[in-house]
Design an enzyme around this catalytic site. Structure first.
Site, PDB file in Angstrom:
ATOM      1  N   ASP A   1     -13.700   6.175  -6.250  1.00 30.35           N
ATOM      2  CA  ASP A   1     -12.397   6.522  -5.674  1.00 30.35           C
ATOM      3  C   ASP A   1     -12.582   7.082  -4.275  1.00 30.35           C
ATOM      4  O   ASP A   1     -13.435   7.940  -4.046  1.00 30.35           O
ATOM      5  CB  ASP A   1     -11.689   7.551  -6.558  1.00 30.35           C
ATOM      6  CG  ASP A   1     -10.967   6.860  -7.701  1.00 30.35           C
ATOM      7  OD1 ASP A   1     -10.426   5.754  -7.464  1.00 30.35           O
ATOM      8  OD2 ASP A   1     -10.964   7.382  -8.825  1.00 30.35           O
TER       9      ASP A   1
ATOM     10  N   TYR B   1      -0.978   0.450  16.411  1.00 35.08           N
ATOM     11  CA  TYR B   1      -2.197   0.014  15.714  1.00 35.08           C
ATOM     12  C   TYR B   1      -3.344  -0.089  16.714  1.00 35.08           C
ATOM     13  O   TYR B   1      -4.444   0.431  16.498  1.00 35.08           O
ATOM     14  CB  TYR B   1      -1.901  -1.338  15.060  1.00 35.08           C
ATOM     15  CG  TYR B   1      -3.065  -2.088  14.467  1.00 35.08           C
ATOM     16  CD1 TYR B   1      -3.584  -1.726  13.219  1.00 35.08           C
ATOM     17  CD2 TYR B   1      -3.613  -3.201  15.111  1.00 35.08           C
ATOM     18  CE1 TYR B   1      -4.630  -2.455  12.653  1.00 35.08           C
ATOM     19  CE2 TYR B   1      -4.654  -3.923  14.552  1.00 35.08           C
ATOM     20  CZ  TYR B   1      -5.165  -3.553  13.315  1.00 35.08           C
ATOM     21  OH  TYR B   1      -6.186  -4.263  12.763  1.00 35.08           O
TER      22      TYR B   1
HETATM   23  N1  LIG Z   1      -6.643  -9.504   9.191  1.00 34.30           N
HETATM   24  C1  LIG Z   1      -6.755  -9.472  10.502  1.00 34.30           C
HETATM   25  O1  LIG Z   1      -6.246 -10.336  11.217  1.00 34.30           O
HETATM   26  C2  LIG Z   1      -7.563  -8.376  11.164  1.00 34.30           C
HETATM   27  C3  LIG Z   1      -7.825  -8.486  12.533  1.00 34.30           C
HETATM   28  C4  LIG Z   1      -8.580  -7.479  13.148  1.00 34.30           C
HETATM   29  C5  LIG Z   1      -9.023  -6.407  12.429  1.00 34.30           C
HETATM   30  N2  LIG Z   1      -8.731  -6.298  11.088  1.00 34.30           N
HETATM   31  C6  LIG Z   1      -9.225  -5.116  10.388  1.00 34.30           C
HETATM   32  O2  LIG Z   1     -10.031  -5.499   9.301  1.00 34.30           O
HETATM   33  C7  LIG Z   1     -10.030  -4.455   8.330  1.00 34.30           C
HETATM   34  C8  LIG Z   1      -9.794  -5.063   6.950  1.00 34.30           C
HETATM   35  O3  LIG Z   1      -8.476  -5.584   6.889  1.00 34.30           O
HETATM   36  P1  LIG Z   1      -8.047  -6.873   6.038  1.00 34.30           P
HETATM   37  O4  LIG Z   1      -7.619  -7.905   6.986  1.00 34.30           O
HETATM   38  O5  LIG Z   1      -9.071  -7.194   5.041  1.00 34.30           O
HETATM   39  O6  LIG Z   1      -6.694  -6.363   5.364  1.00 34.30           O
HETATM   40  P2  LIG Z   1      -6.405  -5.683   3.965  1.00 34.30           P
HETATM   41  O7  LIG Z   1      -6.785  -6.594   2.874  1.00 34.30           O
HETATM   42  O8  LIG Z   1      -4.988  -5.244   4.053  1.00 34.30           O
HETATM   43  O9  LIG Z   1      -7.376  -4.426   3.970  1.00 34.30           O
HETATM   44  C9  LIG Z   1      -7.066  -3.141   4.450  1.00 34.30           C
HETATM   45  C10 LIG Z   1      -7.618  -2.167   3.456  1.00 34.30           C
HETATM   46  O10 LIG Z   1      -7.504  -0.839   3.938  1.00 34.30           O
HETATM   47  C11 LIG Z   1      -7.318  -0.032   2.828  1.00 34.30           C
HETATM   48  N3  LIG Z   1      -6.726   1.258   3.138  1.00 34.30           N
HETATM   49  C12 LIG Z   1      -5.624   1.519   3.865  1.00 34.30           C
HETATM   50  N4  LIG Z   1      -5.411   2.833   3.896  1.00 34.30           N
HETATM   51  C13 LIG Z   1      -6.378   3.404   3.163  1.00 34.30           C
HETATM   52  C14 LIG Z   1      -6.684   4.739   2.809  1.00 34.30           C
HETATM   53  N5  LIG Z   1      -5.945   5.756   3.216  1.00 34.30           N
HETATM   54  N6  LIG Z   1      -7.750   4.967   2.023  1.00 34.30           N
HETATM   55  C15 LIG Z   1      -8.518   3.962   1.569  1.00 34.30           C
HETATM   56  N7  LIG Z   1      -8.268   2.687   1.883  1.00 34.30           N
HETATM   57  C16 LIG Z   1      -7.213   2.420   2.667  1.00 34.30           C
HETATM   58  C17 LIG Z   1      -6.385  -0.801   1.945  1.00 34.30           C
HETATM   59  O11 LIG Z   1      -6.531  -0.316   0.637  1.00 34.30           O
HETATM   60  P3  LIG Z   1      -5.424  -0.543  -0.509  1.00 34.30           P
HETATM   61  O12 LIG Z   1      -5.675  -1.874  -1.060  1.00 34.30           O
HETATM   62  O13 LIG Z   1      -5.693   0.578  -1.460  1.00 34.30           O
HETATM   63  O14 LIG Z   1      -4.079  -0.412   0.166  1.00 34.30           O
HETATM   64  C18 LIG Z   1      -6.881  -2.216   2.129  1.00 34.30           C
HETATM   65  O15 LIG Z   1      -7.781  -2.585   1.122  1.00 34.30           O
HETATM   66  C19 LIG Z   1      -8.960  -3.479   8.780  1.00 34.30           C
HETATM   67  O16 LIG Z   1      -9.566  -2.411   9.430  1.00 34.30           O
HETATM   68  C20 LIG Z   1      -8.148  -4.280   9.752  1.00 34.30           C
HETATM   69  O17 LIG Z   1      -7.493  -3.452  10.677  1.00 34.30           O
HETATM   70  C21 LIG Z   1      -8.019  -7.262  10.451  1.00 34.30           C
END
Ligand SMILES: NC(=O)c1ccc[n+]([C@@H]2O[C@H](COP(=O)([O-])OP(=O)(O)OC[C@H]3O[C@@H](n4cnc5c(N)ncnc54)[C@H](OP(=O)(O)O)[C@@H]3O)[C@@H](O)[C@H]2O)c1
Ligand SMILES: Cc1cc2nc3c(=O)[nH]c(=O)nc-3n(C[C@H](O)[C@H](O)[C@H](O)COP(=O)(O)OP(=O)(O)OC[C@H]3O[C@@H](n4cnc5c(N)ncnc54)[C@H](O)[C@@H]3O)c2cc1C
Lengths: 246, 440
Positions: A60, A151
């Site tokens: 967790d 962001y």
């Molecule tokens: N997708 C894109 O286009 C993109 C582009 C550039 C950078 N990124 C970065 O890549 C990373 C991964 O994102 P993703 O695309 O895989 O999206 P995602 O599936 O939405 O992943 C984001 C994760 O952050 C977790 N999270 C948010 N707040 C949290 C907290 N307080 N404590 C613990 N966990 C928390 C969420 O957990 P829960 O499931 O519990 O909500 C979720 O699993 C992020 O940092 C994002 O900003 C993504």
């Protein structure tokens, strides 16, 4: 089983985090998935164990509960060899312009929380004298734009934090990787109409991140085209930039 | 989002959702006109619905594996290639595989796919122990040969039109190595090729590549390839030490659509001649790794693009044993006369098949690829008629352009399929561009 070092994924439910977990597991690394409500990740744990024959444990973790971060790391048992932070919240830029509360949540989830946990891990890794820290930031942090600067500003902070951390730990045997993805097809951006050529698959991130750790790369853009796109965006004079809508 | 099958024809503007939980699938179904989509390797319009395409690739987790029986339990969007990667190193291989590993388990069940071993082992459905199927009302039924057996039987080969497959349990087969012992036999014409098939009923795998531009006495000139999983003690020392290791292959990819003149009858003729000539030189036995043996085309990612923007179609029919020879001759002759070379022409022997709506029947199956143009469309109509005249039927997973009349003439099972569809709200909730075109 293998004697490779374990890999901690912070944000273990994230699509990118899971892709990174699969990538390292395929190379024989045991995996620690850390997330809020981590027992709901049983199916992911089983899936990784079945496919790759490595151990997976669930922990967790709440990035916003910064006071708990020290105890969280203590509770892991053995210190992982590699830690990857995939925590992040995209938020709704328009809503956040109107509502400081939600805006601050986005800032905290992308900067404060990730920086806090990476800071705690950095100290432990430094003490041990080895390890790799991988922070997933974003191209959005390269320049503030009207469409996503809340962001983006938090990501800019995280990018700067990682850069400083790398500088501090370079002589201490700890390597820091900054990952700046462009678009990645994950649930974070589901429903947005993204250009195919500029959009990476989470699997691509997994491969690039493992390679960056093994080869000691510092900053990676996932699709090379993004390095060029962002170089151009960074170099547009402010006088002109402020009138654009990119 | 514009979607098409592997043939890139037709392209359909589709509303797509990508659920990850049962509840999200159920929510998608309330909008009706839903069709499950796996990895889009069916050639035509089977896995597209303009109103409501349900992309199942988010259902991509493996759930359990039983080392004693080889039973895998997995979500429907898991790729066959991932199953192989996970379990071949432990000595297990899929009992039936199509010619690409980039298919989902759900897609394999919905098309009830066959491999080069159909004459011995039947379709993939024969190795499925149970499936969880979500019906029109969002409830999930566990179906097996003994539980909800009707729905189980119709879903094998039901092309997604019976409901959404969420999870499946299926058995793998034990193998001793990752190598196939291949025997290549050149056949001077169709008669010779069929003789080889009839004499090779005991071979686990058999398939023939036909040079379908050859004519006259050489009509149906082909390379017949037989294969067996190589027992460990037949391998050389190095392979024996690590029987499941094969060298990682570099992937080449076709990044964009080739101009459509790249594949004309001249280039096809040259390709077929070269292929046949090389094959003759390689006649005899050799050890081939599983990836090159089963999935030679997977090594060139996106090879479907060599046909250019207009896309291509596959024609695949099955003919009953007693009319196979006449029927195949007529099909090959028509293709040869039309001069519309097929880049790929594959002939297989089917064994007996007893199922509600699956494609295979005891006899032979021929698959031909054509670029999309008015001449090939006309030729394919001709091939339809020849198939009908010889009592054959068509593979829906390859079809993109058949008429409802052709389907009905070929397949008397359609009436019962429609009765099944009328029940439990299926027809209203589940439909694909293909089912609408074929009035299924
Ligand atoms: N997708 C894109 O286009 C993109 C582009 C550039 C950078 N990124 C970065 O890549 C990373 C991964 O994102 P993703 O695309 O895989 O999206 P995602 O599936 O939405 O992943 C984001 C994760 O952050 C977790 N999270 C948010 N707040 C949290 C907290 N307080 N404590 C613990 N966990 C928390 C969420 O957990 P829960 O499931 O519990 O909500 C979720 O699993 C992020 O940092 C994002 O900003 C993504
Ligand atoms: C190079 C190549 C070689 C091939 N060789 C063979 C071969 O040798 N033998 C053979 O039999 N086939 C062969 N095929 C065809 C292929 O195996 C089938 O079309 C298979 O169904 C594709 O699986 P998919 O996951 O891509 O499904 P899709 O193409 O996405 O869908 C195919 C059908 O399955 C249904 N479906 C998919 N997932 C589900 C689900 N979860 N629940 C309900 N229905 C679902 C769809 O509605 C659709 O009707 C080949 C295809 C290619 C491209």
């Amino acid at each position: 089983m293998s004697n490779k070092g374990s890999v901690l994924i912070l944000g273990g439910r994230s699509d990118i985090g899971l892709a990174v977990a699969h990538q390292f597991a395929a190379s024989g690394h045991p995996i620690l998935l850390a997330a809020r409500n981590s027992q709901s990740l049983e199916a992911e744990k089983k899936d990784i164990e079945l496919r790759h024959g490595v151990n997976v444990s669930l922990h967790d973790f709440d990035a916003l509960d910064t006071a708990s971060h020290g105890a969280f790391v203590d509770g892991l048992g053995d210190l992982p060899e590699i830690a990857v932070c995939a925590v992040g919240v995209l938020g709704d830029q328009f809503e956040n312009e109107q509502n400081t509360e939600t805006a601050i949540e986005v800032m905290r989830a992308n900067y404060e929380g990730p920086a806090s946990i990476m800071g705690v891990l950095a100290n432990r890794f430094e003490e041990r004298g080895s390890g790799a820290l991988v922070g997933i930031s974003s191209v959005a942090g390269d320049r503030g734009r009207a469409s996503n600067y809340i962001y983006g500003s938090a990501k800019a902070g995280f990018t700067a934090f990682l850069s400083g951390l790398r500088n501090r730990l370079a002589k201490r045997g700890v390597h820091v990787v900054t990952v700046k993805p462009g678009f990645v097809a994950t649930k974070m951006v589901e429903g947005l109409d993204l250009p195919e050529k500029l959009t990476a698959d989470p699997k691509e991130l997994g491969e690039k991140i493992e390679a960056a750790v093994t080869r000691g790369k510092n900053v990676i853009y996932v699709k090379p085209i993004w390095a060029i796109v962002m170089m151009i965006i960074r170099n547009i004079p402010e006088m002109i930039f402020k009138k654009t809508s990119i | 989002m514009k979607l098409s099958g592997w043939g890139q024809f037709p392209r359909i503007d589709c509303h797509v959702t990508a659920p990850r939980t049962d509840a999200e699938v159920a929510a998608a179904l309330t909008k009706g006109h839903a069709i499950a989509r796996g990895n889009g390797r069916a050639y035509g319009d089977s896995a597209a619905s303009a109103q409501n395409t349900v992309d199942m690739r988010g259902f991509n987790r493996m759930i359990a594996f039983d080392d004693a029986t080889g039973q895998v339990v997995a979500e429907a969007g898991v790729l066959l290639g991932d199953v192989i990667n996970a379990f071949l190193p432990r000595g297990w291989f899929p009992p039936v595989t199509p010619g690409t590993k980039f298919v989902t388990i759900g897609g394999m069940i919905a098309a009830d796919v066959h491999g080069k071993n159909h004459h011995k082992h039947g379709t993939f459905g024969a190795f499925v122990d149970w499936i969880d199927v979500m019906g029109a009302d969002g409830t999930v039924q566990r179906c097996s040969p003994t539980e909800n057996a009707d729905l189980f039987a119709w879903t094998m080969g039901g092309m997604g039109l019976t409901g959404i497959i969420l999870r499946a349990a299926f058995r793998l087969s034990k193998v001793e190595s990752a190598w196939i012992k291949q025997t290549m036999i050149p056949a001077a014409n169709l008669d010779a090729a069929m003789d080889v098939f009839e004499a090779s009923g005991e071979a686990t795998y058999s398939v023939a590549w036909i040079d379908c531009l050859s004519a006259g006495d050489a009509l149906g000139r082909s390379l017949v390839m037989l294969g067996e999983h190589a027992p460990r003690d037949t391998l050389d020392l190095e392979k024996r030490r690590r029987p499941f290791d094969i060298a990682a292959k570099s992937k080449r990819s076709i990044p964009f659509n080739a101009p459509s003149f790249a594949l004309n009858s001249l280039t096809v003729r040259a390709f077929n001649a070269a292929y046949f000539y090389n094959g003759q030189r390689k006649a005899g036995d050799s050890f081939v790794d599983w990836d090159s043996y089963f999935y030679p085309l997977d090594a060139i990612l996106g090879w479907n693009r060599i046909y250019g923007r207009k896309g291509f179609m596959q024609f695949q029919c099955a003919l009953p044993l007693d009319s196979s020879k006449k029927g195949l001759e007529a099909l090959l002759r028509a293709t040869s006369v039309a001069g519309q070379g097929s880049f790929l022409a594959v002939l297989k022997r089917f064994g007996a098949q007893d199922s509600r709506f699956s494609f295979p029947m005891e006899g032979y199956t021929l698959a031909l690829d054509f670029p999309v143009n008015p001449e090939t469309l006309a030729l394919m109509k001709q091939l339809d008629q020849i198939t009908l005249d010889h009592g054959g039927r068509f593979y829906l997973a390859k079809d993109a352009r058949m008429t409802p009349e052709t389907l009905r003439s070929a397949d008397p099972r359609v009436d019962e399929f429609l009765n099944m569809r009328a029940a439990a709200g299926r027809a209203a909730t589940f439909s694909s561009a293909q089912s609408e075109r074929l009035k299924l």
